[in-house]
Design a protein around this motif. Sequence first.
Motif, PDB file in Angstrom:
ATOM      1  N   THR A 298       1.115  -1.361   0.117  1.00  0.00           N
ATOM      2  CA  THR A 298      -0.008   0.062  -0.021  1.00  0.00           C
ATOM      3  C   THR A 298       0.388   0.836  -0.043  1.00  0.00           C
ATOM      4  O   THR A 298       0.457   2.247  -0.059  1.00  0.00           O
ATOM      5  CB  THR A 298      -0.986   0.235   0.998  1.00  0.00           C
TER       6      THR A 298
ATOM      7  N   ASP B 132      -6.649  -5.759  -6.655  1.00  0.00           N
ATOM      8  CA  ASP B 132      -8.048  -5.051  -7.081  1.00  0.00           C
ATOM      9  C   ASP B 132      -8.574  -4.289  -5.967  1.00  0.00           C
ATOM     10  O   ASP B 132      -9.367  -4.601  -5.352  1.00  0.00           O
ATOM     11  CB  ASP B 132      -8.709  -5.130  -8.278  1.00  0.00           C
ATOM     12  N   PHE B 133      -8.162  -2.953  -5.900  1.00  0.00           N
ATOM     13  CA  PHE B 133      -8.168  -2.224  -4.534  1.00  0.00           C
ATOM     14  C   PHE B 133      -9.372  -1.733  -5.181  1.00  0.00           C
ATOM     15  O   PHE B 133      -9.848  -1.213  -3.684  1.00  0.00           O
ATOM     16  CB  PHE B 133      -7.015  -1.214  -3.860  1.00  0.00           C
ATOM     17  N   ARG B 134     -10.550  -1.575  -5.728  1.00  0.00           N
ATOM     18  CA  ARG B 134     -10.972  -0.757  -6.406  1.00  0.00           C
ATOM     19  C   ARG B 134     -12.514  -1.935  -5.000  1.00  0.00           C
ATOM     20  O   ARG B 134     -13.108  -1.246  -5.204  1.00  0.00           O
ATOM     21  CB  ARG B 134     -11.427  -0.523  -8.100  1.00  0.00           C
ATOM     22  N   LEU B 135     -12.174  -2.888  -5.006  1.00  0.00           N
ATOM     23  CA  LEU B 135     -12.714  -4.236  -4.708  1.00  0.00           C
ATOM     24  C   LEU B 135     -13.684  -4.053  -3.600  1.00  0.00           C
ATOM     25  O   LEU B 135     -14.164  -3.925  -2.831  1.00  0.00           O
ATOM     26  CB  LEU B 135     -12.526  -5.551  -4.949  1.00  0.00           C
TER      27      LEU B 135
ATOM     28  N   GLU C 104     -12.966  -0.891  -2.005  1.00  0.00           N
ATOM     29  CA  GLU C 104     -13.714   0.090  -1.479  1.00  0.00           C
ATOM     30  C   GLU C 104     -15.446   0.387  -1.936  1.00  0.00           C
ATOM     31  O   GLU C 104     -15.680   0.297  -1.397  1.00  0.00           O
ATOM     32  CB  GLU C 104     -13.351   1.225  -2.799  1.00  0.00           C
ATOM     33  N   ALA C 105     -15.321  -0.955  -3.113  1.00  0.00           N
ATOM     34  CA  ALA C 105     -16.620  -1.509  -3.556  1.00  0.00           C
ATOM     35  C   ALA C 105     -17.315  -2.133  -2.441  1.00  0.00           C
ATOM     36  O   ALA C 105     -18.308  -1.731  -2.096  1.00  0.00           O
ATOM     37  CB  ALA C 105     -16.282  -2.588  -4.504  1.00  0.00           C
TER      38      ALA C 105
ATOM     39  N   TYR D 186     -16.455  -1.732   0.748  1.00  0.00           N
ATOM     40  CA  TYR D 186     -16.919  -0.525   1.701  1.00  0.00           C
ATOM     41  C   TYR D 186     -18.602  -0.415   1.529  1.00  0.00           C
ATOM     42  O   TYR D 186     -19.173   0.407   1.853  1.00  0.00           O
ATOM     43  CB  TYR D 186     -15.618   0.127   2.132  1.00  0.00           C
ATOM     44  N   ASP D 187     -17.951   0.451   0.194  1.00  0.00           N
ATOM     45  CA  ASP D 187     -19.525   1.156  -0.748  1.00  0.00           C
ATOM     46  C   ASP D 187     -20.880   0.139  -0.621  1.00  0.00           C
ATOM     47  O   ASP D 187     -21.882   0.529   0.079  1.00  0.00           O
ATOM     48  CB  ASP D 187     -19.219   1.340  -2.259  1.00  0.00           C
TER      49      ASP D 187
END
Lengths: 296, 342
Positions: A104, A189-192, A194-195, A197-198
Motif C-alpha cells: 500500500t 484490485d483495490f477497487r474491490l 472500495e466497492a 466498503y460502499d
Amino acid sequence: MRGHGWKWLLCTPALIVLLLAASGPLLIVAVYSFLSPGNMGGVVWEFSTEGWFRVFFRRDIFEPDLVEWNAAHLQVFWRSIWLSLQTTFICAVLGFPTAWFIATRPPHTRTIWLFLITIPFWTNLLIRTFAIQEMIRNNGTINTVLMQLGLIDSPIQMMFTEFAVLLGMAYVFLPLMVLPLYAAMEKMDFRLVEAGYDLYASRLNVLWHVILPQVKPGFIAGSILVFIPAIGAYVTPRLLGGGRTMMLGNLIALQFGQGRNWPLGAALAMLMLVVVVGALILYLRVVGGNDEARRG
Amino acid sequence: MKTLTGWASAVLLGSTALASAEGVVNLYNWGNYTHPEILERFTAETGIQVTLTDFDSNDTALARIRQGGHGFDIVVPSDTYIQTWITEGLFQPLDRDIVTNMDNIAPQWVDVPFDPGREYTVPWAWGTTGVIVDTSVYSGDPNNIELIIDPPAELQGRINVIPEMSDVMAMTIYYHGGERCTTDRDILRAVRDSLISAKPHWLALDYGAVDSYAAGDFAAGIYWNGASMRVRLLNDNFAYGYPETGYPIWMDNAAVLADAPNRDNAMKFINFVLQPEIAALISNFARYSNGITGSEEFLDAEMRDAPEINVPAEFVEAGRWGQACPQDINDIHTQIWTELMQ
C-alpha cells in the motif's frame, strides 16, 4: 507444431541437469534404503527390508523377540512437522501485515521496502543464528538491557527453549512468506475493497471476503516455501534449541554418521520426502481445490 | 547436486594430479587443524608444494577415499577408524628409509592397539574427553562422571553435554563397569536408565560451547580437554576432571594412502611432522597434545603446564582407547541415543 518441438529442445539442457542432479542421487538413496549396512558406514549389496522395518518398528533391546512401534522415530517426525506448522503459521500472521504495508506504499518507495526485506539474505544463516544467540542468551543484549532498566532481577532463560527455536525459525523464513504475499497483493484490485466498503461491509468482512480470497495464491506459495525447508531445518533448532531433542534432519544425519546405518538413514530420508510431497498434495487439494471449484 | 560436485572436484583433482609430476603432496585433514606455518616450512625446506583439503568427519573422509579417484596422498583419521582403513587396504606401510624420525614418537604411543608398532600411522594429535565444572558453582571433586549422569542439585539444569554418541555412551558404560562394546544387557539397561533419568537435568547438548561456558550459560558438562583449556583461559573458575571410572582417549593419526600419487613426497611430509618443533606447531594451533617426545619445549607457555593437556599421573590408568563396536552393538547404542533424544 514444428515450432513447439523446437521450444522443447530449448529446455532440454535444464531438464538434463535436473534429471541428473535431482533424480540421480534420489534414486541412489531409494536403492540404498533396501540394502544392508556395511562395515563402518557404506552399504553391502544385499537386499534387505531391515532399514524400512526399523523406521517404524524396533526390537526391544533387552528382549529381541519383542517388537514394538518405534515411538522415538515417530516422535521425532511429529516434532519436525509440528515445528514447521507453527513456523508457517507465525510467518503467515507476521507476514500478512508486513506485505500489506509494502503493497500500500506509493509505487516508487515499494522497491526500498522490498530491498530491506532481502537484506538478511546477504549474510550467512549460521552467522545470523549466532547473532540471535548473542541477543537472547542469559547475559546477552536483551537480558542485560532489561536488568539494567530494573525490569527483571535475574536473566530470563530464553536460549535453549522452544521459544528460541520458534523465534529463529520465524526470523529465517519470514521473507519467504512476505515476498509471495506481496506479489499477490500487488496484483490485487483495490477497487474491490472500495466497492466492499460502499456496500456497507465491515472491516472484518472486507478482509475475509474481499482481500483474503484475492491473496490466497500468495498464502499458498508462501506456506509451501516456508513449510518444506522448515521440515528439514537443522542449524536453527540445533543452535538455538541447544540440541536437547532431535529434529528429522539430525536423526537422518545420525544414521549416516555415528549410527553407521546408511540403509536406515536412506529409508528415513525417503520417508521425509514422502511426508513433504504428501503435505504438498494435501495442501493443494484442500486450499487450491476450493479455488478451482469456485471458479468452475 | 552431489553428482555435480563430485564431477567438479574430480576435474579439479585431476588437474592437481597433473601438476604433481614435480614436487606436490596432497594432504586431506580435518578442517581448521593444520598450522599454515607447517606447510610453509615444509615447502621452504623441500621445495614440495602442499595442497590442503578439509574433511569434517571420519565418515566423510572414509566414504570419499573408498570411492577412489581422490588424488590425495595423506589422510588423518581417528584411532577408532584406523583398523578399518588398514584392513580395507587403503593405507600403505611407512617407508622406514624415508621416515627416519620414528624414534621421536613417545614410547606410550608406539604400541597402540589400532596400529601395533606403528606400521602404517604416526600420531598427529591426541586428547581426552572428560568433565568440565565451574568450581564457583560446585566445589567438590571434578574427576567424577556422576556430576553429569546423577548431578548434584547446584548443577542441575546448568549442564551441557557434547552431542557425541560414542563419548557419552562410553563414559556411561565405564561408569556402570562395562567394556566399551559390552554385550551385557544388564549393563546396557543400566546405561539407558541412567541417561534417561539424567537428561532432564541437562540444559543443552551443544558442540561449540567455549564462550557459553565462559559466559556462565553452563556450569558443567562433558567436554574435550583442549576446548576445556580454552574455557579456563577465558574464565579461571573452570576445572577439567578425568572420571576415575574411565574416560575416552582419542588420537588422530597421519598415514599415506595406498594409491597416493606422490608416495615419496608423502613419506617426506610424514617424516617432517615427526620433528618436535613441527609437532609443537600442530599443538599450538589445534590446542591438543601431539605425542612427539621433546615437543614440550616448543609449546606455548599456557599449554606446557596446562592440567587439561598433561594428564595427572593418578588418572593415566583410567584413560581408555575408543573402539568401533560391531554393528549389532552399535545399533543398540544408536537406539538408546535416539530414545534419549526423541
